[in-house]
Design a protein around this motif. Sequence first.
Motif, PDB file in Angstrom:
ATOM      1  N   ASP A  67      43.202  21.815  50.501  1.00  0.00           N
ATOM      2  CA  ASP A  67      42.592  21.251  49.294  1.00  0.00           C
ATOM      3  C   ASP A  67      42.752  22.172  48.092  1.00  0.00           C
ATOM      4  N   LEU A  68      42.725  23.486  48.322  1.00  0.00           N
ATOM      5  CA  LEU A  68      42.943  24.434  47.224  1.00  0.00           C
ATOM      6  C   LEU A  68      44.359  24.289  46.674  1.00  0.00           C
ATOM      7  N   ILE A  69      45.334  24.170  47.562  1.00  0.00           N
ATOM      8  CA  ILE A  69      46.724  23.974  47.127  1.00  0.00           C
ATOM      9  C   ILE A  69      46.838  22.712  46.287  1.00  0.00           C
ATOM     10  N   LEU A  70      46.242  21.619  46.781  1.00  0.00           N
ATOM     11  CA  LEU A  70      46.319  20.358  46.044  1.00  0.00           C
ATOM     12  C   LEU A  70      45.595  20.463  44.709  1.00  0.00           C
ATOM     13  N   ALA A  71      44.465  21.171  44.665  1.00  0.00           N
ATOM     14  CA  ALA A  71      43.723  21.318  43.414  1.00  0.00           C
ATOM     15  C   ALA A  71      44.566  22.054  42.368  1.00  0.00           C
ATOM     16  N   ILE A  72      45.247  23.121  42.788  1.00  0.00           N
ATOM     17  CA  ILE A  72      46.096  23.870  41.850  1.00  0.00           C
ATOM     18  C   ILE A  72      47.256  23.006  41.358  1.00  0.00           C
ATOM     19  N   LEU A  73      47.905  22.299  42.278  1.00  0.00           N
ATOM     20  CA  LEU A  73      49.011  21.422  41.881  1.00  0.00           C
ATOM     21  C   LEU A  73      48.526  20.287  40.983  1.00  0.00           C
ATOM     22  N   SER A  74      47.320  19.794  41.244  1.00  0.00           N
ATOM     23  CA  SER A  74      46.773  18.714  40.420  1.00  0.00           C
ATOM     24  C   SER A  74      46.459  19.206  39.012  1.00  0.00           C
ATOM     25  N   LEU A  75      45.880  20.412  38.894  1.00  0.00           N
ATOM     26  CA  LEU A  75      45.618  20.974  37.564  1.00  0.00           C
ATOM     27  C   LEU A  75      46.920  21.193  36.800  1.00  0.00           C
TER      28      LEU A  75
END
Length: 571
Positions: A67-75
């Motif tokens: 989820d952290l990876i996805l959050a960074i990519l989403s930002l």
Amino acid sequence: MGLGVLDDTRLQHVPGTSTLDDVEQRTHSGTRDPNLKYSSGPDPVILVPQPSNDPNDPLNWPLWRRDLILAILSLLSVIASTLSPLLAANTLTLTLYFRSTFAKMALLTGYHLLGVGVAGFLFVPSARVWGKRHLYLLGTVVIIISSIWGGASGLNYASLVWARVFQGVGLAPFEALVNASVGDLYFVHERGKRMALSNLCLFGGAFFTPVIVGKMTSTLGWPWTFYFIAIFAGAMLPLVIFFVPETTYRRDEHYNTDTAMTKDLEYRGSGHELSGKVNAMVPEPHIVAHSLSSSLEKPPAASSVRRLQSVDESPQPTKISFKKSLLPFNGRKTDESFFKLLLRPFPLFFHPGILWACLVQGTLIGWTVLIGIVLAAIMLGPPLFFDEVQTGYMYTGAFIGALLGFALAGLLSDTTARWMTKRNNGVFEPEFRLLLVIPQLIFGCTGLYGFGVVSANTYRYGWFWPDFFFALEVMGMVLGAVASALYIVDAHRDIAVEAFTCLLVFKNIFSFGLTFSGLDWLIHGGIRGTFVAIASVQVAVCCLTIPMYIFGKRNRSFFARHDILRILRLK
């Protein structure tokens, strides 16, 4: 027939069809197959795809890390996606600054979209061969450099055009690959809400850009809209370097229970065929679970998520070091030729499932470009006489619509699929994802019809109703983007990267074309007539989902047996 999805009579297991919950087995024995991995929790489901034993397999990483990876990519996707509408509220300002025409300023967005489409063709085969991490790093660096370049262009229109093209190059990895990374990082039952989030950031977050840009231009000047992009992207670069490892993983085919055909489900390493004979029809859920488990090895007895042992006697893989994970490359992800991979997206435009996704997602995204042209034209003139700040504020409705679309997609995507899977005796069909097109049809097409009617008469309706219907259109756009992305990942995960390339190229080339022809359409057909026509086209596009839902499984079976890429020797 599973809830209207026609069964296939050619393959025992059609790629994309999977068992999320072996209902029959639980009902009759109260136990679960010990040879399969399940999710933890009070109501566990079979993990699809099945994770390997390798600690470097992203499916084995803790959920918080994924989820952290996805959050960074989403930002980063929010920052990258702001580049497309960056000049939407500045059209009049730039027209006066360069002493040029409205159409020439619109091309600053058009050439940017062309850059996205062309770069996508080059980046996607690179992602297939060497993974996605190096492209996320490259994209972030290109966004930083090109944004500084754009802000420093001054009165040089040609320089600004090329800066916009390279901004498109920087955007391309995020628009093409983030949804595919969701497929890398999550099991089928975890993808819905995450895919909704990534699509909100890719397609919805950008609509807040003109709201800020209009005020920023009025206060600081238009170059600072570019400089702030560079600043924010620069702040995100360390997060990508240290916290976004490679998500692409070479997993043995027998773990990919969602993409395998029956022949791929043989027990590898033992020389034994699947136990029992299965007829040509898709078997009952407990037989599917048994067939899948026959291809997998037995896990340890005690674990919240059961782990598979190796099929062979090879040593347990070791986890790569943090230092090594920082490298932009960590080996080839396929042995296939880069040039063959480069050509792959072209024939996939003739794949019905991928063509459907291009139309459902790409057309509604394109119509938002046309709406932007209308807003820039009608709001700046009588009777409203908006300046760039007020024109930027008109995108508030679009941003609210994007948030509502995200909320609805997140609410419906996994819950409807899970509910339909249970009704289908535990067998999941990717076509269940297509139900999201129903609210897309309702909200998106209502928004297009309504926007055309009220925007043609702002003397009567003012600014509120165009903004309201713009919100509905964007709400439908997000729902369509989520539906098409989920279907691609669930139904065709083995070619998901190439499929997302097709989506990227279609929507950007289509939008690029609208920057050339859209203004002429509005001049000759009128705002009302043009939008009634395109809304009717969108209704027809949405109705293509009906045959896609009914015949989707047979389509998947046909192209599994007649692989267009193998036929053309591209695979």
